[in-house]
Enzyme design. Structure first.
Site, PDB file in Angstrom:
ATOM      1  N   LYS A   1      18.125 -20.228  59.308  1.00 23.29           N
ATOM      2  CA  LYS A   1      17.607 -18.833  59.092  1.00 23.29           C
ATOM      3  C   LYS A   1      17.004 -18.857  57.841  1.00 23.29           C
ATOM      4  CE  LYS A   1      18.566 -14.042  58.017  1.00 23.29           C
ATOM      5  NZ  LYS A   1      19.608 -12.910  57.813  1.00 23.29           N
TER       6      LYS A   1
ATOM      7  N   GLY B   1      21.716  -4.777  54.586  1.00 18.92           N
ATOM      8  CA  GLY B   1      23.089  -4.187  54.336  1.00 18.92           C
ATOM      9  C   GLY B   1      22.970  -2.464  54.073  1.00 18.92           C
TER      10      GLY B   1
ATOM     11  N   ALA C   1      18.359  -7.091  59.818  1.00 22.70           N
ATOM     12  CA  ALA C   1      18.510  -6.334  58.664  1.00 22.70           C
ATOM     13  C   ALA C   1      18.248  -4.893  58.832  1.00 22.70           C
ATOM     14  CB  ALA C   1      17.643  -7.006  57.355  1.00 22.70           C
ATOM     15  N   GLY C   2      19.296  -4.104  58.245  1.00 17.30           N
ATOM     16  CA  GLY C   2      19.151  -2.628  58.194  1.00 17.30           C
ATOM     17  C   GLY C   2      19.710  -1.865  59.326  1.00 17.30           C
TER      18      GLY C   2
ATOM     19  N   ASN D   1      25.050  -7.318  60.801  1.00 18.39           N
ATOM     20  CA  ASN D   1      26.335  -7.793  60.020  1.00 18.39           C
ATOM     21  C   ASN D   1      27.000  -6.777  59.397  1.00 18.39           C
ATOM     22  OD1 ASN D   1      26.570 -10.598  57.757  1.00 18.39           O
ATOM     23  ND2 ASN D   1      28.263  -9.077  58.470  1.00 18.39           N
ATOM     24  N   THR D   2      26.386  -6.074  58.538  1.00 15.84           N
ATOM     25  CA  THR D   2      26.840  -5.124  57.791  1.00 15.84           C
ATOM     26  C   THR D   2      27.529  -3.924  58.725  1.00 15.84           C
ATOM     27  OG1 THR D   2      25.619  -5.409  55.730  1.00 15.84           O
ATOM     28  CG2 THR D   2      26.754  -3.330  55.973  1.00 15.84           C
TER      29      THR D   2
END
Lengths: 254, 67
Positions: A95, A156, A182-183, A204-205
């Protein structure tokens, strides 16, 4: 079935391993999410505290590993990180993320394209994390990236698909899988990404920071499946004015 | 004996010690680590064959959680 490089995935939800309270929570949430690809980072080993014990249990579960180049600020550092992770994990998947700005973590497009070209030439399966820039995504495809990973909003931030109009263009144009990275902060946003025709999402977050990461992992799995099914079924068209769904004549005013 | 820098710590080891020997000495598992010798990533297959030299800088990297 989703295919990236020579690998097929039955789950279109990819997950990160960061920010979980502990390794046990991380592993349980990833299992609940049914994710078959997880991201990892590389770091200089702290000789006093030793290494995280996350690798073995992930390998035992047969989950594919996607090391990232987080922390790299330019081409040289990203290529170095890719070489490190290949020796570390025995994978040529990477990545690619180059974000010199620590506040917004915006990916540097110029360094990313240059690094992608080098790593593709060296035989890596490159998945670059980029802004939702359709032109850049095409250029990355041209240099041989196996997929593109445009952002929905800052890493995040849980702001969702702030880039939606541009993601649509990328999805329309791309000949390689598009992974929205992301996001994404809520399962509904993952559903939306999949409804748009994204090939996968990376979360993830939103899972790791949930009060119940296992339940949230499961929610995201369902959300991604639903969004994908809706995309395949085909969404209805959007119009500015109402279109009746019931007959409006022949009842009161015969 | 010679001394090397291992992640900035000074470490004394026997002459003729390989990179693999260094990991063994420090009980660092080979799985999931990468080695950088004097700023060059060393392929895993070379670890048993490269002998440490006086003042070598050896860095050990490992995997950590990340997104």
């Amino acid at each position: 079935m989703l295919k990236i490089g020579d690998t097929e995935f039955s789950s279109r939800l990819f997950t990160g391993t960061g920010k979980f309270a502990d390794e046990k929570a991380m592993l349980a949430a990833i299992s609940a999410s049914s994710s078959e690809l997880v991201t990892l980072a590389v770091k200089r080993l702290d000789l006093k505290t030793g290494s995280d014990n996350i690798l073995k249990p992930l390998q035992q579960r047969g989950i594919k590993l996607l090391p990232n180049t987080a922390g790299a600020r330019n081409v040289k550092e990203a290529v170095f990180a890719a070489h490190l992770s290949r020796e570390m994990l025995g994978t040529n998947w990477i990545k690619l993320e180059i974000h010199p700005d620590p506040k917004y973590l915006m990916p540097d497009p110029i360094e990313t394209l240059a690094a992608a070209r080098i790593l593709c030439e060296q035989g890596y399966v490159v998945l670059p994390y980029v802004h939702a820039d359709p032109v850049l995504c095409r250029r990355l495809e041209e240099v041989g990236c196996a997929a593109v990973m445009p952002l929905g909003s800052p890493i995040g931030s849980n702001q969702g698909l702030a880039t939606e109009p541009f993601l649509k263009i990328i999805i329309e144009q791309s000949q390689v899988p598009v992974v929205i990275d992301a996001g994404i902060g809520a399962p509904s946003q993952a559903t939306r990404a999949m409804e748009l025709g994204a090939d996968a999402v990376l979360v993830n977050t939103a899972i790791a920071s949930s009060a119940d990461p296992v339940a949230m992992g499961r929610c995201f799995a369902q959300a991604v499946d639903t969004g994908r099914a809706a995309f395949i079924a085909g969404l209805g068209s959007v119009s500015k004015q109402a279109n009746n769904t019931s007959p409006l004549t022949g009842f009161l005013n015969v | 004996m010679i001394s090397i820098f291992l992640n900035d710590e000074v470490m004394s080891i026997a002459d003729g010690s390989s990179l693999t020997d260094v990991l063994k000495r420090r009980t660092i598992a080979e799985n999931g680590v990468a080695l950088v010798l004097n700023a060059e990533v060393v392929p895993r297959s070379r670890w048993p064959h490269i002998m440490c030299q006086q003042d070598d800088t050896l860095e050990v990297f490992s995997v950590v959680a990340g997104g």
